[in-house]
Motif scaffolding. Structure first.
Motif: not given
Length: 313
Positions: A65-68, A275-284, A31-33, A102-104
């Motif tokens: 890029f493919t979301p998620g 931010v205080d959260h992650g990449t949230a691939f599920d809603i990207a 969700i970063g972009p 970012i995603n580790k």
């Protein structure tokens, strides 16, 4: 030295205008972009600064890029944006950096040897150890250890490291409005060890570190039981809590201030928030991501940049 370069660049670019704040878009499959573009257009952000985006954020670039979906390409893109922003911050083209998540795993797939922003930023700025703090109106927490397995935490909490964490916290908190911060340390073990009955780390390492810090003139107490110290801080008894490990500190922060808390890196010669959260691939890619935390991160970065004085790394 890096800090000397930063000071010279800031002095050369000193103006009465708004600070330029770099926003790195994070993993382009997350969700970063989306939140970066939303934050850069937010009226509160535009009032505080001139935002500058780094990394893939337009439809044309994101089509690659493919979301998620995890990929080495996404990891390289996220890393490249961070490198560019840091380089610009070091020469004064921007006055601070706010980072989207970012995603580790993507970094690892790309062969990038870092577990997150914090250690990457320390290397890029040639600084000493960098430390993660979460800042919110309700609670401020400094993490003594971050992305390590729980079984490794006791061994990392050495007396030397705790002295460093305490001194850095005391030195950095005045930037946030706490001239003489009241610091509390959360105990590692249940009930802070019950005087050695439930593990000896609290008495062998944490308490001596607290006693020594008091001798250096720092207002500090603990170790306090982890199940109550954060509630006491939220009620105003302490200005900041040093947590022994990642989840000990972040669970109370996110319960009290999710979406409002800002991740700040302490110990760098540049200002960096996140931010205080992650990449949230599920809603990207669905257009439903909330930019609130990034908005707060950019606004805090602008505020800190106004009074930032780099120290030698």
């Amino acid at each position: 030295m890096v800090a000397a370069r930063v000071r010279a660049a800031i002095a050369a670019r000193a103006t009465v205008g708004k600070p330029r704040i770099g926003i790195t878009v994070g993993d382009p499959a997350g969700i970063g972009p989306e939140i970066s573009v939303k934050a850069a257009a937010d009226a509160r952000v535009l009032e505080a600064c001139e935002p500058v985006l780094y990394g893939p954020h337009t439809a044309a670039y994101l089509a690659s890029f493919t979301p998620g979906e995890l990929s080495a390409e996404a990891g390289r893109a996220a890393s490249g944006a961070i490198v560019s922003a840091v380089n610009d911050a070091l020469v004064g083209k921007i006055q601070a950096i706010a980072t989207a998540p970012i995603n580790k795993e993507a970094l690892a797939m790309a062969g990038i040897p870092f577990k997150g922003h914090t250690d990457m930023l320390a290397m890029l700025t040639q600084s000493g150890p960098a430390v993660m703090m979460f800042h919110s109106p309700e609670l401020r927490v400094v993490l003594a250890t971050v992305h390590v397995a729980l079984r490794h935490v006791p061994g990392l909490l050495t007396r030397e490291w705790m002295d460093f964490i305490i001194d850095l916290t005391a030195a950095e908190l005045p930037r946030f409005g706490y001239a003489r911060p009241r610091i509390a340390i959360a105990g590692l073990n249940p009930h802070a060890g019950e005087h050695g009955v439930i593990g000896d780390e609290d008495e062998a390492v944490l308490r001596p570190a607290v006693d020594a810090a008091k001798q250096r003139g720092i207002e500090i107490s603990g170790p306090w039981p982890g199940d109550t110290v954060f509630a006491r801080a939220a009620r105003g008894e302490f200005d900041v809590v040093i947590a022994c490990y990642h989840d000990q500190g972040l669970i109370p922060v996110k319960l009290l201030a999710f979406g409002k808390a800002v991740n700040v890196t302490l110990g760098l010669p540049i200002v960096r928030t996140s931010v205080d959260h992650g990449t949230a691939f599920d809603i990207a890619g669905k257009g439903m991501a909330d930019p609130s935390s990034l908005v707060e991160a950019v606004r805090l970065a602008a505020k800190l940049a106004a009074s930032h004085k780099p120290s030698e790394p």
